[in-house]
Design a protein around this motif. Structure first.
Motif, PDB file in Angstrom:
ATOM      1  N   GLU A   1       0.818  -1.216   0.000  1.00 25.46           N
ATOM      2  CA  GLU A   1       0.000   0.000   0.000  1.00 25.46           C
ATOM      3  C   GLU A   1       0.852   1.266   0.000  1.00 25.46           C
ATOM      4  N   LYS A   2       1.979   1.235   0.702  1.00 28.16           N
ATOM      5  CA  LYS A   2       2.859   2.412   0.713  1.00 28.16           C
ATOM      6  C   LYS A   2       3.445   2.678  -0.666  1.00 28.16           C
TER       7      LYS A   2
ATOM      8  N   ARG B   1       2.229   1.596  -3.524  1.00 26.77           N
ATOM      9  CA  ARG B   1       1.097   1.934  -4.402  1.00 26.77           C
ATOM     10  C   ARG B   1       0.758   3.415  -4.269  1.00 26.77           C
ATOM     11  N   GLU B   2       0.703   3.904  -3.038  1.00 25.55           N
ATOM     12  CA  GLU B   2       0.383   5.310  -2.797  1.00 25.55           C
ATOM     13  C   GLU B   2       1.443   6.233  -3.410  1.00 25.55           C
ATOM     14  N   ARG B   3       2.708   5.864  -3.266  1.00 25.55           N
ATOM     15  CA  ARG B   3       3.787   6.668  -3.866  1.00 25.55           C
ATOM     16  C   ARG B   3       3.662   6.688  -5.387  1.00 25.55           C
TER      17      ARG B   3
ATOM     18  N   ASN C   1       0.831   8.910  -6.421  1.00 28.25           N
ATOM     19  CA  ASN C   1       1.235  10.310  -6.287  1.00 28.25           C
ATOM     20  C   ASN C   1       2.040  10.766  -7.504  1.00 28.25           C
TER      21      ASN C   1
ATOM     22  N   ASN D   1       8.657  10.680  -4.173  1.00 26.51           N
ATOM     23  CA  ASN D   1       7.898   9.427  -4.142  1.00 26.51           C
ATOM     24  C   ASN D   1       8.552   8.332  -4.978  1.00 26.51           C
TER      25      ASN D   1
END
Length: 117
Positions: free
Chosen positions: A29-30, A32-34, A37, A90
């Motif tokens: 999830e980390k 994926r979020e980066r 972004n 990111n």
């Protein structure tokens, strides 16, 4: 740019790729979020500068993701305060290269999108 955003295109790629590897790997999830972004940054840059090509590539080797942004000309009028300089944090790797003529390619790479279960 197409009818959908780069961020939505990435979500579609995640939805297609995850079932292929989900027995051995889980989506981080980390990471994926980066990645998302960076996709949002590409959407901002596309709106501001236009683009010649935008693509998303998920590599099964190393299970990394790449957002590719090709442009013929780019100038950050805001200098270091442009969102580009905050958002590139990111990425695990940013590559900038000349891909022929006056075309510039910026690649934003995020490693380990999927991690072993």
């Amino acid at each position: 740019m197409s009818e959908i955003s780069t961020k939505q295109a990435a979500e579609n790629v995640f939805a297609q790729f995850t079932p292929l590897v989900e027995k051995k790997y889980g989506l981080s999830e980390k990471a994926r979020e980066r990645f998302l972004n960076l996709c949002a940054l590409v959407d901002v840059m596309d709106g501001e500068f236009g683009s010649e090509n935008i693509s998303i590539d998920i590599s099964p080797v190393g299970i990394s993701g790449k957002v590719v942004y090709d442009i013929s000309d780019i100038e950050f009028m805001d200098g270091a305060s442009h969102p580009f300089f905050r958002a590139i944090r990111n990425a695990d790797l940013v590559r900038i290269s000349n891909v022929g003529g006056e075309l510039i390619r910026i690649e934003f790479i995020v490693n380990d999108l999927w991690v072993k279960k």
